[in-house]
Design an enzyme around this catalytic site. Structure first.
Site, mmCIF file in Angstrom:
data_model
loop_
_atom_site.group_PDB
_atom_site.id
_atom_site.type_symbol
_atom_site.label_atom_id
_atom_site.label_comp_id
_atom_site.label_asym_id
_atom_site.label_seq_id
_atom_site.Cartn_x
_atom_site.Cartn_y
_atom_site.Cartn_z
ATOM 1 C CG HIS A 133 -1.970 -0.810 1.168
ATOM 2 N ND1 HIS A 133 -3.135 -0.737 0.181
ATOM 3 C CD2 HIS A 133 -2.321 -2.029 1.819
ATOM 4 C CE1 HIS A 133 -4.025 -1.978 0.460
ATOM 5 N NE2 HIS A 133 -3.273 -2.552 1.244
ATOM 6 C CG ASP A 163 -1.993 5.087 -3.023
ATOM 7 O OD1 ASP A 163 -0.972 4.287 -3.303
ATOM 8 O OD2 ASP A 163 -2.544 4.846 -2.062
#
Length: 387
Positions: A133, A163
């Site tokens: 992540h 991200d």
């Protein structure tokens, strides 16, 4: 096409789940592209665990739920992909190829397609299939290297840098590829870790030329550059890095001695940063935020309040610039760029494609669409508000 909608007339099919791909295609939707988000029949997982985030990331898009493991669902999807301009996917390398929806597969349907793959570590390499992540990608990319080098306890920042940075790099690359007059099809390989690497390296000037990293090189560690709590319980951000701002800040806090030698230059302050940061914390804790912010306004010191969502929503500066767009049931944040004074219109929520719209795009009749829906090949997707 208007100046503020430069991608009007472009069609984007988005297969991504979670944040990176969705944020990328949100940018494209804000710029006028028609974005069709293809989700599994169970929906993007973000719908369930953070419906507000889902709605924010997918505003302005149309959605359709398809079972891509069913040959009939795959057929509907391939029909949907005929002559599109952009495909965005965010799976691990190899997933789209196994579905028959890889780059070479799509080129046969859309000869000039810009195909963008966002993944944690890129399409190849020793880490390519590793799970992760945002925090993992930042860790590998050296986002905490400065904190490690100067002996500070590493801590994550307020944003998902990998991200969101990867999403913006992807959107930039897509727009650049669409602008290429040659019109060649392109497979864009976007690594979220490498996006974080590119952002992290901004602070690596000395080690990138073979020298050791010194804490005096790091502006974000400077005394007077941080977040402090005031006596009234409110927090302020202080950006008094330059000498003149530091002198004014010390004057405001009643500590003029902290602006004398050896603290009268940036290098001296960095060498004594732990002592000075401690003193600032003590002094600011004895002041009311309104007094400091008032002094800042009169003397030009970079001091700012930490604003809540409601503070941001009511902020007169954002309202003046139309950065916040009121809605009947809340508000929306508009595209952050003006185009000769104009912004793309604010968008709210995603809308499932109707059977009629899906039939038009795929050239399937109403009976065929209805049958596939009854058998679960085409799924029903509620709006985030219904979850």
């Amino acid at each position: 096409m208007t100046i503020a909608s430069p991608l009007r007339g472009r069609t984007v099919v988005d297969f991504s789940l979670y944040v990176p791909g969705s944020h990328c295609t949100k940018i494209l939707a804000e710029l006028g592209a028609e974005v069709i988000k293809v989700e599994p029949v169970t929906g993007d997982p973000v719908r369930n665990f953070m419906p507000g985030l889902y709605d924010s990331l997918n505003s302005g898009k149309r959605t359709v739920a398809l079972d891509l493991k069913d040959p009939r669902g795959l057929d509907v999807c391939r029909r949907l992909l005929t002559d599109v301009d952009v495909v965005v996917e965010g799976f691990r390398p190899g997933v789209m190829e196994r579905l028959g929806l890889g780059f070479t597969d799509i080129v046969s349907l859309s000869p000039k397609v810009m195909y963008c793959s966002l993944s944690g570590y890129g399409q190849d390499g020793p880490r390519a299939l590793d799970s992760g992540h945002d925090l993992n990608y930042n860790a590998v990319a050296g986002a905490f290297a400065v904190q490690l080098a100067v002996g500070d306890t590493p801590h994550a920042g307020p944003f998902a840098a990998a991200d969101l940075g990867g999403a913006m790099y992807a959107a930039t690359a897509i727009c650049a590829s669409l602008a290429d007059a040659r019109g060649d099809n392109v497979h864009l390989d976007v690594s979220l870790t490498e996006a974080s690497l590119a952002l992290s390296a901004v602070g690596w000037g000395r080690p990138m030329t073979g020298e050791a990293l010194h804490d005096e090189d790091i502006g974000s560690l400077a005394p007077g550059y941080g977040i402090y709590r005031c006596r009234d319980g409110k927090w302020i951000a202080v950006g008094a890095v330059e000498d003149e701002f530091w002198v004014s800040l010390c004057s405001a806090l009643g500590t003029p001695e902290l602006a004398t030698h050896p603290y009268d230059c940036h290098t001296g302050r960095m060498r004594n940063r732990r002592f000075l940061s401690g003193r600032l914390t003590e002094q600011i804790a004895q002041c009311d935020s309104s007094a400091l912010l008032g002094y800042s306004g009169a003397n030009g010191i970079p001091l700012s309040p930490l604003q809540s969502v409601e503070d941001v929503r009511a902020d007169p500066h954002f309202r003046h610039r139309n950065a916040i767009h009121p809605l009947p049931d809340g508000f929306a944040v508009t595209h952050p760029v003006r185009y000769s004074g104009s912004r793309p219109p604010a968008q709210s929520g995603c809308v499932p494609m109707t059977p009629e719209e899906l039939g038009t795009v795929t050239r399937l009749g109403a009976d065929a669409i209805d049958a596939l829906a009854r058998e679960g090949v085409i799924g029903h997707q509620p709006t985030a508000a219904d979850v």
